[in-house]
Design an enzyme around this catalytic site. Sequence first.
Site, PDB file in Angstrom:
ATOM      1  N   HIS A 285       0.835  -1.208   0.000  1.00 29.01           N
ATOM      2  CA  HIS A 285       0.000   0.000   0.000  1.00 29.01           C
ATOM      3  C   HIS A 285       0.869   1.258   0.000  1.00 29.01           C
ATOM      4  O   HIS A 285       0.436   2.305  -0.482  1.00 29.01           O
ATOM      5  CB  HIS A 285      -0.986  -0.001   1.173  1.00 29.01           C
ATOM      6  CG  HIS A 285      -0.376  -0.019   2.536  1.00 29.01           C
ATOM      7  ND1 HIS A 285      -0.115  -1.178   3.237  1.00 29.01           N
ATOM      8  CD2 HIS A 285       0.025   0.995   3.338  1.00 29.01           C
ATOM      9  CE1 HIS A 285       0.399  -0.873   4.417  1.00 29.01           C
ATOM     10  NE2 HIS A 285       0.497   0.444   4.498  1.00 29.01           N
ATOM     11  N   ASP A 315       0.384  -7.664   0.331  1.00 33.94           N
ATOM     12  CA  ASP A 315       0.809  -6.307   0.712  1.00 33.94           C
ATOM     13  C   ASP A 315       2.330  -6.169   0.724  1.00 33.94           C
ATOM     14  O   ASP A 315       2.958  -6.138   1.779  1.00 33.94           O
ATOM     15  CB  ASP A 315       0.238  -5.962   2.096  1.00 33.94           C
ATOM     16  CG  ASP A 315       0.297  -4.460   2.389  1.00 33.94           C
ATOM     17  OD1 ASP A 315       0.720  -3.691   1.505  1.00 33.94           O
ATOM     18  OD2 ASP A 315      -0.097  -4.060   3.499  1.00 33.94           O
ATOM     19  N   GLY A 396       2.933   5.310   9.775  1.00 35.34           N
ATOM     20  CA  GLY A 396       4.318   5.642   9.445  1.00 35.34           C
ATOM     21  C   GLY A 396       5.231   4.428   9.577  1.00 35.34           C
ATOM     22  O   GLY A 396       6.311   4.382   9.002  1.00 35.34           O
ATOM     23  N   SER A 398       4.342   1.471   8.478  1.00 37.45           N
ATOM     24  CA  SER A 398       4.044   0.555   7.375  1.00 37.45           C
ATOM     25  C   SER A 398       5.290   0.214   6.564  1.00 37.45           C
ATOM     26  O   SER A 398       6.097   1.093   6.234  1.00 37.45           O
ATOM     27  CB  SER A 398       3.021   1.182   6.427  1.00 37.45           C
ATOM     28  OG  SER A 398       1.712   0.836   6.806  1.00 37.45           O
ATOM     29  N   SER A 413       2.047  -4.265   7.833  1.00 42.45           N
ATOM     30  CA  SER A 413       0.902  -3.917   7.000  1.00 42.45           C
ATOM     31  C   SER A 413      -0.035  -2.958   7.737  1.00 42.45           C
ATOM     32  O   SER A 413      -0.176  -1.810   7.357  1.00 42.45           O
ATOM     33  CB  SER A 413       0.137  -5.188   6.592  1.00 42.45           C
ATOM     34  OG  SER A 413      -1.026  -4.879   5.858  1.00 42.45           O
TER      35      SER A 413
END
Length: 537
Positions: A285, A315, A396, A398, A413
């Site tokens: 993402h 992801d 942040g 991720s 994720s």
Amino acid sequence: MNKRLRTGAIATAGVGAVAAAAILLPNANASTDQPAALKTLSAHSATQLATSLKADLGDQSAGWYLDSSNGHLVMNVLSEDDAASVKAKGAVAKVVQNSMTALKSGAKTLRDNASVPGTAWSIDPKTNKIVVVADRTVTGAKMATLTKTTNGMGEGMVTVKRSQGEFKRYDGGDAGSAAGGAAGSAAGGAGDAAGGAGDAAGGAGDAAGGAGDAAGGAGDAAGGAGDAAGGAGDAAGGAGDGGAGGGGQAAGPIGGSAIFGGNARCSLGFNVTVKGAPAFLTAGHCGNDSKTWTADQGGSQPLGTVSDSKFPKTDFALVTYDDANAQPQSAVDLQNGSTQEITKAAEAAVGMKVQRSGSTTGLSDGTVTGLDATVNYGNGDIVNGLIQTDVCAEPGDSGGAMFSEDSAVGLTSGGSGDCTSGGETFFQPVTDALKATGAEIGAGGGGAGGGDNGGDNGAAGGNGAGGGDADAGNAGAGNAGAGNAGAGNAGAGNAGAGNAGAGNAGAGAGDPGAGAGAEDPGAGAQDPGAAGGDALN
């Protein structure tokens, strides 16, 4: 008469012998399945043994987990006969009700009939059930749909829990927020922005991005006896403190470092190579948020371009470094001025102890609690095959690295909660991302700064490039201080401080500190935290 007695005695003896044989034969057959001494295993060794046992058990396998308190592998089986073969190989056998086939079928039922935003579920081998978690947004008709589906699956198959948080992806929506990551400090360190907004770069005023003396200027040489260029006192990652494998700070971006793309801020997962070319993994993402990524909020330090991005369903994203000669270190930032070398990837196991490094909350630890997890973030963003943990994370983080010792395990994720209240966090398995992209852990053995000249090696990974080969005035001030320290890649010390002074004999000709990048390891070695709490950490 005596003859008949003797005949009867012989017959009786024969029956006894047959009976004894009947008793002995089963024991002889069972001898191969006698319990072996329980093996104390690492997560990696447990995975190997579990894989072997699963192959032997076939459809009779019902999952497994690592009892991390004693290092024992616990294998779920459906019968006592299967339990005996498991015990014979040194694992703990647990006879359970639900097969793995049945559990996966139940998970499919949830996907088909209860795909409700704000829900997540995973297979928990410890309870031999599917554990469903509904966040605080699941109310009314959504909760009714979930309840109807789970009730139809039976109590022995599924458990439903509630979360006080809300499931969301952990990309930071505002690149400007917490640009300094966990430290929340301004780029480059303690006070002035790296590169100096008001002071002359490399001049006679304040040090570029630093605290007092001009990097390579009229005062003390950058990396020398004065204040380190780009630092708060001492140059991070200076001459004496190595990066790769030495526990020191890395010269380039590594796992947990902040990365910026458009209006998003995420975290780097793991440095990898693809057919010899340097790249890194992050969340899919995040890869969808922006095509290009930089090491600083302003975009002056380009890192790479997305070459593959998958989200939803899975992801992960692969970002290829713009500098084809970059050699980023295969390591994770421990957020304390040191790093953890990453040498391989590993499958997650329930019960495995893990750590996560991210640019917002720094380093957190916890345990893997579920596998093959599905999470519904809403708006059609449903991701399958994730690792569920009790490790905390926040926006942040991720894409950041989840690891177990020197093994890469997952990419952050999303989840619910935060690092104050706790919650669940889900990770993309690294092994799946590597397989899909053809990437390999590591990046050309990137040695980011070993124990030798941190300035020269700081150029690896594209950070500290200016300081690596430039004269003091130019590299130390403009490039090293501003460009690299600002991003927090320990580049300030490595590029400007470590090399600028030494590369230009004239810079400090009248000052013994001119060669301090090499001759005074104290400048960068004694306080690796100077840039360790900077923008990327």
